[in-house]
Design an enzyme around this catalytic site. Structure first.
Site, PDB file in Angstrom:
ATOM      1  N   ASP A  96       0.832  -1.206   0.000  1.00  0.00           N
ATOM      2  CA  ASP A  96       0.000   0.000   0.000  1.00  0.00           C
ATOM      3  C   ASP A  96       0.874   1.268   0.000  1.00  0.00           C
ATOM      4  O   ASP A  96       1.870   1.332   0.731  1.00  0.00           O
ATOM      5  CB  ASP A  96      -0.867  -0.042   1.268  1.00  0.00           C
ATOM      6  N   HIS A 154      -9.780   5.009  -0.390  1.00  0.00           N
ATOM      7  CA  HIS A 154      -8.911   4.900   0.791  1.00  0.00           C
ATOM      8  C   HIS A 154      -9.590   5.600   1.960  1.00  0.00           C
ATOM      9  O   HIS A 154     -10.595   6.291   1.788  1.00  0.00           O
ATOM     10  CB  HIS A 154      -7.564   5.564   0.498  1.00  0.00           C
ATOM     11  N   GLY A 176     -11.056   4.301   4.764  1.00  0.00           N
ATOM     12  CA  GLY A 176     -12.368   3.717   5.060  1.00  0.00           C
ATOM     13  C   GLY A 176     -12.795   3.830   6.515  1.00  0.00           C
ATOM     14  O   GLY A 176     -13.992   3.845   6.810  1.00  0.00           O
ATOM     15  N   THR A 185      -6.883   2.153   9.984  1.00  0.00           N
ATOM     16  CA  THR A 185      -6.963   2.556  11.396  1.00  0.00           C
ATOM     17  C   THR A 185      -7.883   1.627  12.190  1.00  0.00           C
ATOM     18  O   THR A 185      -7.609   1.305  13.348  1.00  0.00           O
ATOM     19  CB  THR A 185      -7.445   4.021  11.474  1.00  0.00           C
TER      20      THR A 185
END
Ligand code: 13P
Length: 282
Positions: A79, A204, A206, A229
């Site tokens: 990522d 991205h 989310g 997170t």
């Protein structure tokens, strides 16, 4: 079942596929198990900084091994790599997809670095995701957020000069915990979707988006949703709860198992919603 590319997963899938950030053995196992419990494909991802920590090549190797042994299709994904070298390192470790994030660069430079990575990736059968428009910071005000959003007029040029397998967009989404209620620009997403045609779009940031926002995004054409997170808050929340129930045990066997199970439950929930549950909300 299989280590698969993101191209394979995203093209075949109805709804969107969840991509979850991995930091170690336990988060990786929890995420893959979430895929297995839901019977759905899953994307196991690691960011450039954690992959580049000393000793963390082993985490990359574990991710690939878990994907090979999984009972559902699993894509192992790098990522937000800002550089070519980390993309090459991930490919050497056996990853099936990489993201080259040139979103901070001028358009021409973003195109150039994306093409450099794509050339190497295609030779190895690895998928590539790129990003257009930078993600907002959680501290950014509305004006700063807007300035960073994906400019639809860049999308056609970018896609015509590259051959990426997925495109991450910036529509008001941000990494980390949102301050206040996040606002997504769905009109912009609609315009981008019309231009991008069959290149799958990626959302991205989310963590903290509402189910309604996920559902609307998927209905418009989001095919991959990144959650980072929430993996950390889920894992550490379970760590603290389990430890506090019996502080003197310092239970280095039971605590990681509880954390892993909590991650599995969160991942399973999200995968099912992104693939099927969203339909009830559109
Ligand atoms: P969050 O940490 O906000 O869920 O974002 C994760 C992400 O988009 C990783 O690329």
């Amino acid at each position: 079942m299989a280590l698969v590319t993101s191209k394979e997963i995203l093209k075949e899938h109805d709804g969107a596929v969840g991509a979850f950030s991995t930091y170690d053995l336990f988060t990786a196992q929890g995420i893959v198990k979430g895929g297995e419990e839901s019977g759905l494909p899953v994307i196991l991802m690691i960011g450039q900084p954690p992959l580049n920590q000393p000793g963390n090549d082993y985490v990359g190797q574990i991710m690939v091994q878990l994907a090979r042994e999984a009972t559902v299709p699993v894509c192992v994904f790098l990522d937000h790599s800002k550089d070519y070298a980390t993309c090459m390192k991930a490919m050497k470790l056996g990853f099936s997809a990489v993201m080259i994030d040139g979103s901070h660069l001028p358009l021409e430079e973003n195109i150039a670095i994306t093409n450099k990575v794509t050339e190497a990736a295609q030779a190895l059968g690895v998928s590539v995701e790129a990003e257009l428009g930078a993600l907002a910071g959680i501290e950014d005000g509305e004006e700063a957020k807007k300035a960073k959003m994906t400019d639809p007029s860049h999308v056609e040029e970018f896609l015509s000069k590259t051959s990426v397998d997925a495109l991450a967009v910036s529509i008001g989404n941000a990494h980390g915990l949102y301050k206040g209620e996040p606002k997504l620009d769905f009109e912009r997403l609609n315009t981008i979707e019309e231009i991008s045609q069959d290149v799958p779009l990626v959302l991205h940031g989310g963590t903290g988006l509402t189910l309604e926002q996920f559902a609307r995004g998927v209905a418009i054409g989001i095919r991959k949703i990144n959650i980072g997170t929430e993996v950390k808050t889920t894992y550490i929340g379970a760590f603290i709860d389990t430890h506090e129930k019996n502080v003197s045990a310092y239970d280095m066997v039971g605590i990681p198992q509880a954390c892993k199970n909590a991650v599995t439950a969160m991942v399973q929930d999200k995968l099912e919603f992104f693939a099927r549950g969203y339909k009830a909300l559109i």
